[in-house]
Design a protein around this motif. Sequence first.
Motif, PDB file in Angstrom:
ATOM      1  N   GLN A  77      46.179  49.309  34.514  1.00 33.52           N
ATOM      2  CA  GLN A  77      47.314  49.160  35.441  1.00 33.52           C
ATOM      3  C   GLN A  77      47.008  49.675  36.850  1.00 33.52           C
ATOM      4  OE1 GLN A  77      50.677  50.899  33.432  1.00 33.52           O
ATOM      5  NE2 GLN A  77      51.274  48.929  32.552  1.00 33.52           N
ATOM      6  N   THR A  78      46.471  50.893  36.937  1.00 32.87           N
ATOM      7  CA  THR A  78      46.207  51.476  38.258  1.00 32.87           C
ATOM      8  C   THR A  78      45.168  50.664  39.039  1.00 32.87           C
ATOM      9  OG1 THR A  78      46.769  53.588  37.307  1.00 32.87           O
ATOM     10  CG2 THR A  78      45.689  53.643  39.461  1.00 32.87           C
ATOM     11  N   PRO A  79      44.025  50.353  38.416  1.00 35.45           N
ATOM     12  CA  PRO A  79      43.057  49.552  39.180  1.00 35.45           C
ATOM     13  C   PRO A  79      43.592  48.192  39.625  1.00 35.45           C
ATOM     14  CG  PRO A  79      42.062  50.330  37.146  1.00 35.45           C
ATOM     15  CD  PRO A  79      43.481  50.746  37.119  1.00 35.45           C
ATOM     16  N   VAL A  80      44.493  47.588  38.854  1.00 40.79           N
ATOM     17  CA  VAL A  80      45.041  46.282  39.272  1.00 40.79           C
ATOM     18  C   VAL A  80      45.789  46.424  40.590  1.00 40.79           C
ATOM     19  CG1 VAL A  80      46.884  44.619  38.759  1.00 40.79           C
ATOM     20  CG2 VAL A  80      45.146  45.075  37.056  1.00 40.79           C
ATOM     21  N   LYS A  81      46.455  47.572  40.759  1.00 38.40           N
ATOM     22  CA  LYS A  81      47.160  47.786  42.031  1.00 38.40           C
ATOM     23  C   LYS A  81      46.163  47.815  43.191  1.00 38.40           C
ATOM     24  CE  LYS A  81      51.033  50.213  39.994  1.00 38.40           C
ATOM     25  NZ  LYS A  81      51.377  51.520  39.449  1.00 38.40           N
ATOM     26  N   GLY A  82      44.990  48.430  42.953  1.00 36.97           N
ATOM     27  CA  GLY A  82      43.955  48.483  43.989  1.00 36.97           C
ATOM     28  C   GLY A  82      43.459  47.092  44.332  1.00 36.97           C
ATOM     29  N   LEU A  83      43.411  46.247  43.322  1.00 39.62           N
ATOM     30  CA  LEU A  83      42.913  44.880  43.527  1.00 39.62           C
ATOM     31  C   LEU A  83      43.820  44.073  44.455  1.00 39.62           C
ATOM     32  CD1 LEU A  83      40.705  42.862  42.509  1.00 39.62           C
ATOM     33  CD2 LEU A  83      42.311  42.185  40.745  1.00 39.62           C
ATOM     34  N   LEU A  84      45.099  44.419  44.493  1.00 34.56           N
ATOM     35  CA  LEU A  84      46.033  43.666  45.325  1.00 34.56           C
ATOM     36  C   LEU A  84      45.643  43.709  46.802  1.00 34.56           C
ATOM     37  CD1 LEU A  84      49.460  44.518  43.671  1.00 34.56           C
ATOM     38  CD2 LEU A  84      47.873  42.671  43.187  1.00 34.56           C
ATOM     39  N   LYS A  85      45.005  44.805  47.209  1.00 38.67           N
ATOM     40  CA  LYS A  85      44.562  44.916  48.605  1.00 38.67           C
ATOM     41  C   LYS A  85      43.527  43.826  48.900  1.00 38.67           C
ATOM     42  CE  LYS A  85      43.654  49.280  48.314  1.00 38.67           C
ATOM     43  NZ  LYS A  85      43.018  50.554  48.441  1.00 38.67           N
ATOM     44  N   ASP A  86      42.682  43.553  47.895  1.00 34.58           N
ATOM     45  CA  ASP A  86      41.656  42.521  48.077  1.00 34.58           C
ATOM     46  C   ASP A  86      42.293  41.146  48.292  1.00 34.58           C
ATOM     47  OD1 ASP A  86      39.732  44.402  47.808  1.00 34.58           O
ATOM     48  OD2 ASP A  86      39.250  43.938  45.713  1.00 34.58           O
ATOM     49  N   PHE A  87      43.406  40.906  47.605  1.00 31.49           N
ATOM     50  CA  PHE A  87      44.105  39.621  47.795  1.00 31.49           C
ATOM     51  C   PHE A  87      44.538  39.471  49.254  1.00 31.49           C
ATOM     52  CE2 PHE A  87      44.287  39.499  43.248  1.00 31.49           C
ATOM     53  CZ  PHE A  87      44.426  38.168  42.932  1.00 31.49           C
ATOM     54  N   ASP A  88      45.080  40.568  49.814  1.00 36.92           N
ATOM     55  CA  ASP A  88      45.523  40.521  51.210  1.00 36.92           C
ATOM     56  C   ASP A  88      44.344  40.260  52.149  1.00 36.92           C
ATOM     57  OD1 ASP A  88      48.079  40.959  50.428  1.00 36.92           O
ATOM     58  OD2 ASP A  88      47.973  43.136  50.662  1.00 36.92           O
ATOM     59  N   GLN A  89      43.213  40.940  51.849  1.00 38.80           N
ATOM     60  CA  GLN A  89      42.038  40.758  52.716  1.00 38.80           C
ATOM     61  C   GLN A  89      41.512  39.321  52.645  1.00 38.80           C
ATOM     62  OE1 GLN A  89      39.711  44.274  51.285  1.00 38.80           O
ATOM     63  NE2 GLN A  89      39.073  44.316  53.425  1.00 38.80           N
ATOM     64  N   VAL A  90      41.453  38.787  51.411  1.00 32.27           N
ATOM     65  CA  VAL A  90      40.958  37.406  51.248  1.00 32.27           C
ATOM     66  C   VAL A  90      41.871  36.438  51.996  1.00 32.27           C
ATOM     67  CG1 VAL A  90      40.704  35.529  49.566  1.00 32.27           C
ATOM     68  CG2 VAL A  90      39.689  37.743  49.101  1.00 32.27           C
ATOM     69  N   GLU A  91      43.178  36.671  51.904  1.00 28.55           N
ATOM     70  CA  GLU A  91      44.121  35.783  52.586  1.00 28.55           C
ATOM     71  C   GLU A  91      43.887  35.811  54.104  1.00 28.55           C
ATOM     72  OE1 GLU A  91      48.275  36.485  51.754  1.00 28.55           O
ATOM     73  OE2 GLU A  91      48.902  35.219  53.430  1.00 28.55           O
ATOM     74  N   THR A  92      43.707  37.029  54.644  1.00 31.25           N
ATOM     75  CA  THR A  92      43.502  37.157  56.094  1.00 31.25           C
ATOM     76  C   THR A  92      42.240  36.420  56.527  1.00 31.25           C
ATOM     77  OG1 THR A  92      44.528  39.323  55.953  1.00 31.25           O
ATOM     78  CG2 THR A  92      43.287  38.849  57.964  1.00 31.25           C
ATOM     79  N   ILE A  93      41.127  36.677  55.812  1.00 31.35           N
ATOM     80  CA  ILE A  93      39.857  36.047  56.219  1.00 31.35           C
ATOM     81  C   ILE A  93      39.913  34.535  56.021  1.00 31.35           C
ATOM     82  CG2 ILE A  93      37.369  35.940  55.782  1.00 31.35           C
ATOM     83  CD1 ILE A  93      37.416  38.848  55.080  1.00 31.35           C
ATOM     84  N   SER A  94      40.478  34.101  54.881  1.00 29.92           N
ATOM     85  CA  SER A  94      40.570  32.655  54.623  1.00 29.92           C
ATOM     86  C   SER A  94      41.304  31.952  55.761  1.00 29.92           C
ATOM     87  CB  SER A  94      41.347  32.386  53.341  1.00 29.92           C
ATOM     88  OG  SER A  94      40.513  32.528  52.255  1.00 29.92           O
ATOM     89  N   LYS A  95      42.403  32.539  56.160  1.00 27.37           N
ATOM     90  CA  LYS A  95      43.190  31.923  57.235  1.00 27.37           C
ATOM     91  C   LYS A  95      42.379  31.844  58.523  1.00 27.37           C
ATOM     92  CE  LYS A  95      47.973  32.796  55.883  1.00 27.37           C
ATOM     93  NZ  LYS A  95      49.161  33.600  56.176  1.00 27.37           N
ATOM     94  N   LYS A  96      41.652  32.958  58.818  1.00 26.05           N
ATOM     95  CA  LYS A  96      40.853  32.958  60.051  1.00 26.05           C
ATOM     96  C   LYS A  96      39.801  31.845  60.016  1.00 26.05           C
ATOM     97  CE  LYS A  96      41.059  37.759  61.539  1.00 26.05           C
ATOM     98  NZ  LYS A  96      40.374  39.054  61.451  1.00 26.05           N
ATOM     99  N   ILE A  97      39.128  31.717  58.851  1.00 25.16           N
ATOM    100  CA  ILE A  97      38.087  30.682  58.724  1.00 25.16           C
ATOM    101  C   ILE A  97      38.703  29.302  58.940  1.00 25.16           C
ATOM    102  CG2 ILE A  97      36.497  29.539  57.112  1.00 25.16           C
ATOM    103  CD1 ILE A  97      36.052  32.315  55.812  1.00 25.16           C
ATOM    104  N   LEU A  98      39.819  29.048  58.272  1.00 22.53           N
ATOM    105  CA  LEU A  98      40.442  27.722  58.352  1.00 22.53           C
ATOM    106  C   LEU A  98      40.999  27.455  59.751  1.00 22.53           C
ATOM    107  CD1 LEU A  98      42.172  27.778  54.875  1.00 22.53           C
ATOM    108  CD2 LEU A  98      40.312  26.267  55.568  1.00 22.53           C
ATOM    109  N   GLU A  99      41.493  28.507  60.403  1.00 22.94           N
ATOM    110  CA  GLU A  99      42.007  28.337  61.774  1.00 22.94           C
ATOM    111  C   GLU A  99      40.876  27.941  62.717  1.00 22.94           C
ATOM    112  OE1 GLU A  99      43.906  32.129  62.390  1.00 22.94           O
ATOM    113  OE2 GLU A  99      45.911  31.282  62.068  1.00 22.94           O
ATOM    114  N   SER A 100      39.728  28.665  62.599  1.00 13.78           N
ATOM    115  CA  SER A 100      38.636  28.356  63.532  1.00 13.78           C
ATOM    116  C   SER A 100      37.965  27.032  63.167  1.00 13.78           C
ATOM    117  CB  SER A 100      37.634  29.506  63.592  1.00 13.78           C
ATOM    118  OG  SER A 100      36.690  29.393  62.589  1.00 13.78           O
ATOM    119  N   GLU A 101      37.897  26.706  61.893  1.00 14.86           N
ATOM    120  CA  GLU A 101      37.249  25.456  61.468  1.00 14.86           C
ATOM    121  C   GLU A 101      38.048  24.236  61.928  1.00 14.86           C
ATOM    122  OE1 GLU A 101      34.578  25.347  58.939  1.00 14.86           O
ATOM    123  OE2 GLU A 101      34.542  23.182  58.706  1.00 14.86           O
ATOM    124  N   ASN A 102      39.370  24.371  61.900  1.00 14.43           N
ATOM    125  CA  ASN A 102      40.210  23.182  62.128  1.00 14.43           C
ATOM    126  C   ASN A 102      41.182  23.307  63.294  1.00 14.43           C
ATOM    127  OD1 ASN A 102      39.323  21.641  59.733  1.00 14.43           O
ATOM    128  ND2 ASN A 102      40.127  23.443  58.686  1.00 14.43           N
TER     129      ASN A 102
END
Lengths: 516, 64
Positions: A65-90
């Motif tokens: 349970q506790t480590p899953v909460k830590g993983l949620l931060k990674d979701f936010d980071q992936v979302e931020t970077i993904s958006k940046k990549i897609l914004e600059s690509e397109n």
Amino acid sequence: MIKEKQDIITNSYSNFSTTVNLLQSDVFNKIFGWLKANTGANSNLRTLSKLNKELKSLITAKMFQTPVKGLLKDFDQVETISKKILESENDLDLKDFNLSAEKQLTIEEISNGLLNDAMIEANLRAPLKKMLYRYVTTGMPIDKAEAELRSYILTDKESLGFAERYVKVLTMESLSRFDGTINQRVATDYKLDGFRFVGSNIKTTEPQCLGLTKASGEFAQYEVNGKYRVEDIPKIIALMKRVAKSTHKNLDPSNFFILRSHWGCRHQILPTRLLEKDKVEFEGRLSNDIEDVKEVEVPKAPIIKFGSDKRFDDYINGENVPDLIKNVVDKLPKPREIKSKGKDKGSYYSSVTNTLVSRIESGKDTFFHEYGHHVDLHMAKNNSINETKQGLNIRSSKMKDDFSKDLKNINEKFGSDALGKLKEFLKGKEDYRLYYRGFSDIIDAMSNGVFFDDYGMTGHGKRYYKKDLNRKYYETYANAFEAIATNNKSVIKDFQDNFPNCYNFVLNDLKSILND
Amino acid sequence: MINGISEKVEREGIYKQYFDKFGEEPITYGLYWNDLESFEKLLSEAIKTGVKYEEEEPGEGVVY
């Protein structure tokens, strides 16, 4: 940024490493302690049952349970970077692009994997139980059982332990799918018509991923300038499934960006907008869909005899020579004379004397090149010299547009020093002086001889092109004829990729000769 | 016209040797365009003998 995102996904399981390593040690100690205490016992299934109960209390959903909460931060980071990549690509603005529903669904998915007792039973406890029952029923020696258990349960330099493996694949796959979900939604919502298949390859990379990242093998036919078309996704999926069984069985166009290629696939599919030049090249490819010239529907080719050196008959009747070429050669009048030596030492074709000279040293490619000249110039032939000249001008003006289109595309593709880059491109080809002479010669024609004179590459040079403005079209025709006749797949692909219009012009001209 | 740099690309090998010897490029109309090995041998002979390499212009209706 793509690499940065890949690193976050790959390292996402590190949130769990402390918990998982402790778990693995506890499990190993408990099992091995039990094995030592029970070695040699005749009936120990009852004690084994007790051990299983202990394992159940040791490996619980709660501990994740506790480590899953830590993983949620990674979701936010992936979302931020993904958006940046897609914004600059397109060139998009994704500030208000809401992904909370997708994120919630993916988190539920990972929670189901890590926090659901049935999943833990199936993936973590059951394999251990199986091993233990085997030890008990076969009476395996304690040292052998210890080595096997140690290797399976614990993480060492060679491999990850059983729980770490499970957690790693699950977290990576969840984050990858979340990333893929963003790509799938952006592709759909913004109607993006292309995509790139990106990510690094390793020794164990699956063949369909290799094919798509490198645009190699059969995948090459769907790629232009590092991009694939969204409309080709159904054909690409069919090819992936044919190439490798590991391809997701449920992969279809609606989940292509999400599932990617196979379970645990670390590649990413980035949606992109096709540029005008990409579309032109795709269209050229489409109209040039006859990848294998041998498949052009023509009558079965007859055996051809020139009545000269036998080697010329062997060249034209060669098994690899397309029937299209054989039929055209059979249908048109042959040169009055075909020989290996003329008054000059080189190879040439003279339309005045209707003589073809092809030196032995220059091989069959040169013979086909000169024969291409014969076909081209014969089609312009008329009753008088003036009418023939007029015919040559008409044929050249027909090719002029296609020649200009290919030249324009090459300049766009290779940039300000196209000739320098083309030189490097050709030098990267195996035996480029042998198999890419015709290709290099077209570049020389497009540069009015600069490629030969100033870049030291195969071609006719400035003096040749200065004398007669139509010569660049004659040479391009002869080189495309040579490429079709020699039927070398790699060379043909490079012709289709770089001179699709000129290549098509010659191909269609040959077909029309047969149909007239 | 295809994009290229305007300066002469540095000559290499036998082409450099020929230029150093005669101070000019060999006069060619591409007779050996598809057989550079033979062409380079002829340049090598020209350097040895001191006689410049020179091709005649292709005649009427002749293409290489």
